[in-house]
Design an enzyme around this catalytic site. Structure first.
Site, PDB file in Angstrom:
ATOM      1  N   ARG A  59      -1.933 -14.504   7.112  1.00  0.00           N
ATOM      2  CA  ARG A  59      -0.911 -13.453   6.984  1.00  0.00           C
ATOM      3  C   ARG A  59       0.070 -13.824   5.885  1.00  0.00           C
ATOM      4  NH1 ARG A  59       3.303 -14.080   9.718  1.00  0.00           N
ATOM      5  NH2 ARG A  59       2.331 -14.571  11.714  1.00  0.00           N
ATOM      6  N   TYR A 112       4.222  13.314  -1.341  1.00  0.00           N
ATOM      7  CA  TYR A 112       3.011  13.197  -0.516  1.00  0.00           C
ATOM      8  C   TYR A 112       3.444  13.311   0.962  1.00  0.00           C
ATOM      9  CZ  TYR A 112      -0.491  10.815   2.251  1.00  0.00           C
ATOM     10  OH  TYR A 112      -1.383  10.497   3.236  1.00  0.00           O
ATOM     11  N   ASP A 184       5.814   5.946  -7.253  1.00  0.00           N
ATOM     12  CA  ASP A 184       4.479   5.933  -6.657  1.00  0.00           C
ATOM     13  C   ASP A 184       3.504   6.295  -7.784  1.00  0.00           C
ATOM     14  OD1 ASP A 184       2.064   6.568  -5.433  1.00  0.00           O
ATOM     15  OD2 ASP A 184       3.009   7.386  -3.634  1.00  0.00           O
ATOM     16  N   LYS A 209      -6.984   4.690  -3.558  1.00  0.00           N
ATOM     17  CA  LYS A 209      -7.341   5.741  -4.504  1.00  0.00           C
ATOM     18  C   LYS A 209      -7.960   5.142  -5.776  1.00  0.00           C
ATOM     19  CE  LYS A 209      -5.752   8.189  -1.200  1.00  0.00           C
ATOM     20  NZ  LYS A 209      -4.456   7.856  -0.701  1.00  0.00           N
TER      21      LYS A 209
END
Ligand code: PLP
Length: 389
Positions: A59, A112, A184, A209
């Protein structure tokens, strides 16, 4: 001063070379040219605290993720890159790093839907306030800033209306008001747009994406210009734990290597589809920043090196007609998401943006969004011709 074409300093490698090599030296142990998938949760210590490669628990850090994080920083021209389990995990971690209860942020009025939902329905419960603003109007942005405004959040191009925001102009507004400008960059990708070079402070991505590029992974990224802010985000990345796993990191890293060639094809296919749709009698308007008639075309031409693979259009006959088109394509697969090599079609009002129905961010029902893939253009045009007939 960065190179205006690919964002690199004169003594730096070009964009594609960085995409292929940054953070990806051959493995010192085996010579493996490709960064291995370090599918491990923990690391043997040589005595208490004796870490071999600086890793203690995956982590906190994992070598495959480190390679991706260094590559992300290099392709965005930032000081620090961090990889997350999803785009929204990246956004959540970033916003809870930057804001404390009582802080205010400006959000695009066509953000978005998932970003809007995160802010409006989750972060407000933790005392973060927001105002939706038309980000292409820098006067409106300046007017909406309050004494407690900490973050200006920008998407460009926007999803799904493909509006363009002038990053350099908002960077100036942000600097004057001592806020942080977050961009973004999911829709453009760092190949087509370099927000940090234009003055933004932080870039976020849904790496699901274009960066991943093959519709086979969900991931997110934050890249900061300032190393100290990077350190604070890294602290929260570990403390909150929404990290990218080793295999997912590897998939995104592999995707980034071909980002440049994929984006060139996405752009050229999209341009030809825009030409076709613009002349089609069943289409009432086409939304694409590469069109000279697009209201922000000049800004797009200034800050992007290509106009991207996303195309939206409005269909004559309203929502019913738009839904019909979405059901008739064969090569364009009906599905959410975007930025993969295969072409997708969707109905934003009922699908990706259903979460903003009834809010000020609601999108028109006659709108169809295409994520134009890299298939042969003749086949894509034939598919749309049949669906619109
Ligand atoms: N930002 C934009 C522009 C997006 O389109 C998406 C997802 O569609 C996200 C952020 C959220 O990313 P993820 O789905 O990886 O959480």
């Amino acid at each position: 001063m960065g190179n205006p074409i690919d964002g690199s300093a004169p003594d730096q490698l070009g964009f594609n070379s960085r995409a292929i090599h940054a953070g990806q030296e051959p493995d010192p142990l085996t010579g493996s040219v490709v960064v291995p998938i370090y599918q491990t949760s923990t690391y043997k210590q040589d005595g208490v605290g004796g870490l071999r490669g600086g890793y203690e628990y995956s982590r906190s850090g994992n070598p495959t993720r480190t390679a991706l994080e260094e590559c992300l920083a290099a392709v965005e021209g930032g000081a620090r890159g961090m990889a997350f389990a999803s785009g929204l995990a990246a956004e959540d971690t970033l916003l809870r790093t930057l804001c404390v209860p009582g802080d205010h942020m400006l959000l695009p009025d066509d953000a978005y839907g998932g970003t809007y939902r995160l802010v409006a329905r989750v972060l407000t419960r933790w005392g973060i306030e927001f105002t939706p603003v038309p980000m292409h109007d820098s006067g409106a942005v300046a007017a909406a800033i309050q004494p407690n405004t900490r973050v200006i959040w920008v998407e460009t191009p926007t999803n799904p209306l493909l509006n363009i925001v002038d990053i350099a102009a908002l960077a100036e507004v942000s600097r004057q008001h001592q806020t942080l400008l977050v961009v973004d960059n999911t829709f453009a990708s760092p190949y087509l747009q370099q927000p940090l070079a234009l003055g933004a402070d932080i870039v976020v991505h849904s790496t699901t994406k274009y960066l991943g590029g093959h519709s086979d992974v969900v991931g997110g990224a934050v890249v900061t210009r300032d190393p100290e802010i990077g350190e604070q985000v890294a602290f929260h990345q570990n403390a909150m734990g929404a990290v990218s796993g080793p295999f997912d990191s590897w998939l995104v890293l592999r995707g980034i290597k071909t980002l440049g060639v994929r984006m060139d094809r996405h752009c050229s296919n999209a341009e030809q589809i825009v030409r076709f749709l613009s002349q089609h009698p069943a289409v009432s308007s086409v939304l694409y920043p590469g069109l000279p008639t697009h209201p922000h075309h000049e800004v797009a031409a200034r800050q992007m090196t290509g106009f991207g693979g996303m195309v939206s259009f409005r269909v004559r006959g309203g929502e019913e007609a738009a839904l019909k088109v979405c059901g008739l394509t064969r090569l364009f697969t009906l599905g959410e998401s975007l930025g993969g090599i295969e072409s997708l079609i969707e109905h934003p009002a009922r699908m990706t943006h259903a979460s903003v129905a009834g809010s000020e961010l609601e999108v028109p029902g006659d709108l169809v969004r295409l994520s134009v893939g890299i298939e042969d253009i003749k086949d894509l045009l034939a598919d749309l011709t049949a669906a619109l007939a």
